[in-house]
Design an enzyme around this catalytic site. Structure first.
Site, mmCIF file in Angstrom:
data_model
loop_
_atom_site.group_PDB
_atom_site.id
_atom_site.type_symbol
_atom_site.label_atom_id
_atom_site.label_comp_id
_atom_site.label_asym_id
_atom_site.label_seq_id
_atom_site.Cartn_x
_atom_site.Cartn_y
_atom_site.Cartn_z
ATOM 1 N N GLN A 128 -6.733 9.409 5.784
ATOM 2 C CA GLN A 128 -5.559 8.888 6.485
ATOM 3 C C GLN A 128 -4.383 9.838 6.338
ATOM 4 O OE1 GLN A 128 -5.169 4.912 4.874
ATOM 5 N NE2 GLN A 128 -6.787 4.119 6.205
ATOM 6 N N ARG B 297 0.829 -1.213 0.000
ATOM 7 C CA ARG B 297 0.000 0.000 0.000
ATOM 8 C C ARG B 297 0.865 1.266 0.000
ATOM 9 N NH1 ARG B 297 -5.162 -0.714 3.593
ATOM 10 N NH2 ARG B 297 -5.659 1.177 2.441
ATOM 11 N N ASP C 259 -15.437 3.365 1.336
ATOM 12 C CA ASP C 259 -15.470 1.977 1.811
ATOM 13 C C ASP C 259 -16.774 1.270 1.456
ATOM 14 O OD1 ASP C 259 -12.928 2.229 2.801
ATOM 15 O OD2 ASP C 259 -13.565 2.671 4.842
HETATM 16 C C1 S3P Z 1 -9.925 5.672 6.801
HETATM 17 C C2 S3P Z 1 -9.965 6.415 5.663
HETATM 18 C C3 S3P Z 1 -10.294 5.866 4.343
HETATM 19 C C4 S3P Z 1 -10.866 4.460 4.418
HETATM 20 C C5 S3P Z 1 -10.218 3.602 5.452
HETATM 21 C C6 S3P Z 1 -10.236 4.241 6.812
HETATM 22 C C7 S3P Z 1 -9.593 6.350 8.056
HETATM 23 O O1 S3P Z 1 -9.132 5.879 3.584
HETATM 24 O O2 S3P Z 1 -10.805 3.811 3.163
HETATM 25 O O3 S3P Z 1 -10.896 2.346 5.514
HETATM 26 O O4 S3P Z 1 -9.813 5.767 9.136
HETATM 27 O O5 S3P Z 1 -9.090 7.469 7.991
HETATM 28 P P1 S3P Z 1 -8.652 7.208 2.842
HETATM 29 O O6 S3P Z 1 -9.597 8.344 3.166
HETATM 30 O O7 S3P Z 1 -7.301 7.493 3.353
HETATM 31 O O8 S3P Z 1 -8.723 6.880 1.376
#
Ligand code: S3P
Length: 428
Positions: free
Chosen positions: A154, A107, A305
């Site tokens: 994230q 990733r 998601d």
């Molecule tokens: C998440 C953000 C999402 C999501 C992940 C959890 C988080 O990813 O897909 O399952 O807890 O911040 P991104 O927004 O980074 O794409």
């Protein structure tokens, strides 16, 4: 029914609890493989946590109380942990090394290595700073303005966490509105965080340094993303009605409801009285005949998601549905576009996989059943199970153990609603 605690908020409650001043009671904590990896990680940083199941007491130590981990931190399958923890420890002068399972090691990490290095941390990763393992030695940080090419909660959270201990202001410019749990919790703990821009579109989030964060209790709501499997199952299975209580209703997470309503879904939402930093309430779904829709690409970060579930719903809708602007799905626990194309084809749907999306011709009369590969991805496995519930003869998925990444107890929940599931031991 209720569903287990929100995964994103459970991770954040522990990480922010670790650096807060004083004891933090976390209630409704999700006990899944991903979030237990975060519990182990903060313990590796020297934080004492009393574990009472869904209630945890975190003895926050402030940043200065954290200790260098003696070993590499294993995040297992948890993308949120490997992206957020580096931001939290970036101001600290010790070495943190993080790795995870085979999926995590594929990733993308450059998206956090870049901004953390620009703030002043020494940070490096495998394959030219692009893939885990990632190694970080923190130090004094400067605030930056970080432009994210792709909306990612994230990455945004990583930079905001580092910004809490950087000099001056730190800003993250996002091309679309990603989930805002970090911002809400930071404000709840006493930090100054502001967002400027469209509520459901591009914007800039700013954070300023804090002396301390204080929380007494963090209540984790039920995970909307887990509830979504049962809401969509109710829409697709004849004669169903499902109500999920205490479900998270954060508007940066619930665009799936809007999209499904546009498709003709019967959905009602009843918010509870406002309490903690996150809105919660009851959501009811009833069997509905669905119409195809062109999903607005601007919504993608909000239902990132739930897109596999949207694609499944589209495969039972009348007409041709389109998803574009979702290339990010290829960088999740699996390549979710390719995984879903395979799932939908196994069900007999006609799909065209595009570099950043899919076109799906629905089969309103439903599916016979089939066998699908889930590529070790918890959400694809649960989508396969929902497909099985809505099919005539059932769907076989090749791995149910991976469901424990976000939803231990999923098979019991399916059974409690009248579904029959035969699952391997690890998923129970
Ligand atoms: C998440 C953000 C999402 C999501 C992940 C959890 C988080 O990813 O897909 O399952 O807890 O911040 P991104 O927004 O980074 O794409």
């Amino acid at each position: 029914m209720t569903v287990p605690g929100d995964k994103s908020i459970s991770h954040r409650a522990l990480l922010l609890g670790a650096v807060s001043s004083g004891t933090v009671k976390v209630t409704g904590f999700l006990r899944s493989a991903d979030t237990l990896a975060t519990l182990a990680a903060i313990r590796a940083l020297g934080v004492v946590v009393e574990d009472h199941g869904e209630i945890l007491t975190v003895q926050g130590r402030g940043w200065d109380g954290l200790a260098e981990p003696e070993d590499v931190i294993d995040v297992a399958n948890a993308g949120t942990l490997i992206r957020l923890l580096p931001g939290l420890v970036a101001p600290l002068p010790f070495l943190t090394i993080l790795t995870g399972d085979a999926s995590i090691r594929q990733r993308p990490m450059a998206r956090i290595v870049g901004p953390l290095a620009a703030m002043g941390a020494t940070v490096t990763a495998r394959a030219g700073d692009t893939l885990p393992p990632i190694a970080l030695r923190g130090g004094p940080l400067m605030g930056i303005v970080h432009h994210m090419p792709v909306a990612s909660a994230q990455v945004k959270s990583c930079v905001l966490l580092a910004g809490l201990r950087a000099s001056g202001e730190t800003a993250v410019v996002e091309p679309g509105a990603s989930r805002d749990h970090t911002e809400r919790l930071l404000r709840y703990g006493g930090a100054r965080v502001e967002r400027e821009g469209l509520e459901d579109g591009a914007g800039t989030v700013r954070v300023w340094p804090v002396e301390r964060l204080t929380f007494t209790e963090i209540a984790v709501p039920g995970d909307f993303s887990s509830a979504a499997f049962f809401l969509v199952a109710a829409l697709l299975v004849d004669g169903s009605e499902v109500t999920v209580a205490n479900a998270g209703l954060n508007p940066s997470r619930t665009a799936l409801l809007q999209v499904l309503r546009d498709m003709g879904a019967q959905l009602t939402v009843q918010p509870d009285e406002a309490g903690g930093p996150e809105p919660v309430g009851r959501i009811t779904a009833r069997t509905s005949s669905l119409m195809a829709v062109d999903l607005d690409p601007r919504l993608v970060p909000n239902l990132i998601d739930e897109l596999p579930l949207f694609l499944l719903a589209a495969a039972k809708a009348r007409g041709v549905s389109r998803l574009r602007g979702a290339a990010e799905l290829r960088a999740k626990e699996s390549d979710r576009l390719s995984a879903m194309a395979q799932v939908l084809r196994a069900l007999g749907a006609r799909v065209e996989e595009l570099p950043d999306g899919m076109e799906i011709e629905g089969r309103p009369n439903g599916w016979l059943g089939g066998s699908v590969s889930v590529f070790g991805d918890h959400r694809i496995a649960m989508v396969g199970a929902v497909a099985g519930l809505a099919s005539q003869e059932g769907v076989t998925i090749d791995d149910a153990d991976c469901i424990g990444v976000s939803y231990p107890g999923f098979s019991e929940a399916v059974a409690s609603l009248g579904g029959a599931a035969i699952l391997s031991e690890g998923a129970r």
